[in-house]
Structures are given as structure tokens and as C-alpha cells.
Design a protein around this motif. Sequence first.
Motif: not given
Length: 479
Positions: A189, A195, A214, A231, A353
Motif C-alpha cells: 500500500t 485508516h 485501499q 500487507e 487496513y
Amino acid sequence: MEAPLLDHQCNGDEYLFPNKIGNFSKGLPHNSLGEVDINSYNIFIKAMNSGKLSDYNSIPMGGVVKLANPQAAYVFDLFGADCHKMSLAVPPAFNSAWAAGEMAEIYWQALTRDVPLSEYNTNPLTIAAATEISGLSDFRGPKVSGAVTTETLFRGDTPGDLVGPYISQFLWMDIPFGAGTITQQYRTTAARSDHMTSYDEWLNIQNGELPVAQKLDPKSYYIRNGRDLSEYVHQDFTYQAPLSACLILLGFGKGAIDQSNPYLNSTTEGGFVTFGAAHILDLVTKVTRVALEAAWFQKFLIHRRLRPEEFGGRVHNHLIGKACYPIHKELLDSQVVYKVFNEFGTYLLPMAYPEGCPTHPAYPAGHACIAGAGVTVLKAFFNESFVIPNPVAVISDGSSLTPYVGTPLTIGGELNKLASNIALGRDTAGVHWRSDGIEGLKLGEAVAIEILRDYRKTYNESFSGFSLTKFDGTTINIK
């Protein structure tokens, strides 16, 4: 013969706090503080106690996201030990210094996700993290001379964990895959893609609403930082890491095979269905689902421990004066929660996430149980003292590997490190606690040992038994 029931113990949070602030409740309806609707929670508990489908179908949900397979807590297999007979240590209580230490570490892991692992010794954030965590009264991660250093920061405590690079060779080296080769460069990412730092987003996710999409980096990288590792353990399939390690190990040749293998020095036979690639590949994957069964029993029927993101909501509401929770003073006074606030405007835990954690309780970590079981099988079949040829390290931008020069790295040490990377990588993502991972590794190990013990009885070969080094450093011979 029917064995006696074990007296499984939990940390008591569910009984101590009537509002269930110390327990997992994601996906159920919550009030504006993120505290679960008690009636809904009680119906959830009724279903867990009865095991009846009608009770599961009656659980009131807060949104569209479903609970993650709670009925699996009742399953059992016909080989190995009954997963309901596997014991697990009691996890930290909500109001303990131990929990405060674990939560402070997770906050620091969130803040340092983009720091290259090769720069931990010089980066101000990782230096500050090691310093603060060292001062916590009940932090139980690895230390040197009583202190957390940038060399021990966020690492596991198994033999080999502190030797060489943070990432195991089995997450960097090429994987032989049939007639091809898999290069371990992975999609990740975007930097600073964190988040659930806004309160409305956090509360919606607790209620089971769908997350935002994402943002992926367009390139692929060798694992170079905490975000990449997060990830990897977000997108991996269940036994990906132990299977990949197995394929790498099979490519090392005869010297990497455990000396107890009955075909190692045979002049007439070679192993295949037993004590060969087919045997090892089968067992290293077979044990992982059984390890998950043991995890699900503990998660749903015994502990129901809250996730770090839920605890982060408690910290936020306490520090802004919306609620008063018995959170240990060491966490409330830590510099890391104020660094989080200064960067994001809330005290919530920044998540890797968008959906946060899965909808099953924290303790133990499923990834850790899988890794613990798979790695234990690999240690049983391969020579733990074998020195890994041509070891590598990653350059800071993750674009390529470079030869590693340093203390020799062994199969046993790098398998242990792999298990820790998979277990504690979930902490880096914000979805698990250190104790979830450490104890999950041990549970997975226990599952695998019992399965190896059962299968040991079925072999025709003259075989002295499986020998391996456990995660606590002790050796065991399975005869």
C-alpha cells in the motif's frame, strides 16, 4: 477413552466490566462511545454457549459485515489432539500494565510503518520507540541487558529472532515453484496510507459497515518496512509462508535434510510418499487448518479478547473526556499516544487496513497459530543447524536484494524468525497484540507436535523419531 475436560481460564474482563469494554464485539451494534449493545452481546454469548444454528441466526448485527465463522469453535479432527484439549496462557487484563505495554508498542508500530527496517538504528521515531518501550514496567518483548534497543524493537523472542536482518530469509529468497521461480516482490500500500483515524470512520467499522478502498502502490517491492510486512500478512493465503519456506528448503539439497530421515543414507531407496517432498508438503499444509481450529475454540469460546482498534477507541474517549475507563496510567502518560494525536487529530490506533481487524476475537492470533504449526513441521524434517547458503538483505527502498554479511543464519533460526514475522506482522498492521502472536505460535507448535506424534506411529521405516527445537529453546524428540 474419554479424557477429562480442561479448566480453561480467561483474564476475567468479561465478568469484571458489565459494559464489555474489555471484550471483542466488532460487527455487533454499538453506542456512540463504541460500547456494544448489551442485549446483542448477550444473544451472541447465548449462541456461543448453545452452539445452535437458531441462536446464531438471532444475533443482531450492526451492519453488513458478518462474524467470521464462530461455529468453527466446535469442530474437531480425527488426528492429533482434540483442539478443545489444548491449553493456552491467560492473556493480559484490560487494566494491566502488561496490556498498556502491548498497546504502546502497537501505537509505535503504527507510527513507524514506513521506516525502512535497515534504518531502525538511525531513525528518530524508532529510537524514540525503543526508549519509551524500555521504560514500561511490564513490557515482555525481547531486551538486551534489560533494555529494548533498535536491534530488538518489534522482534520476536524465539532462538534466532535477534540474529541478522529483521525479515526472515524465507520472505526474501526466490521460491522454486515447479518449472518456474517466484521472486518475492509484493504489491503493497502507499506510504502513509493509514485508516480509521477519524472517529466516524472508526465507529462505522465497529458497527460492521463496509470500508473505503485501499490505495495500492503501483510497484512491487521486497519487504523493506512494516507497511510491506503488514500487507503481506493481509493478502497471504493461509499456509503461504510455511509452504514457500518448504519449497525453498527442498531446493537446498541433501545437507538441509534432518539427520534422522531414514532414507538419507539408504543405498536402495529414496523418500517420496514418506520422508520425501510429497510427505513434507502435505504435512506442512495439513497442520495449519488444525491449528486454526484450536485458535477458533480459544477465540470464541474462552477469551473473546478485544482487538487493539477497539482498545484505541477506549483510549480516545477517555482522553477527550467522553468516558472514564480503567486504562493503565503508563499508556495514558506515554508520548506515543500524543504523537498519534498530533499527527491524526485523534487518539485512535492508525490501522494499516481500511477494514481494520477481522470479525473474530484477538486471542490467539490465527496467523501465529498457522505459522507456529507449519514451522514446527519444517523443523522436524529439516536440519535446523544447516547454514543458509547465499543469504540476502534488502536495500532501503525495497527494489533489490544485496548479499548479507554477518553472523551465519541457520535454518532453525530463520524458520523461527519467519514464524515471528508472520505473527508480529499482524501487530504492525494494528490488528493483533504481541501476546496474541507469541502464545499463538506456541499453540500452533503444540498442535503440530501432537499431529507428528500420531503420524509417527504409522511409518514402516526404521525411524528414531522427529527431533526439533521448540520456540522456547528446549528440544523435543517425538518417538
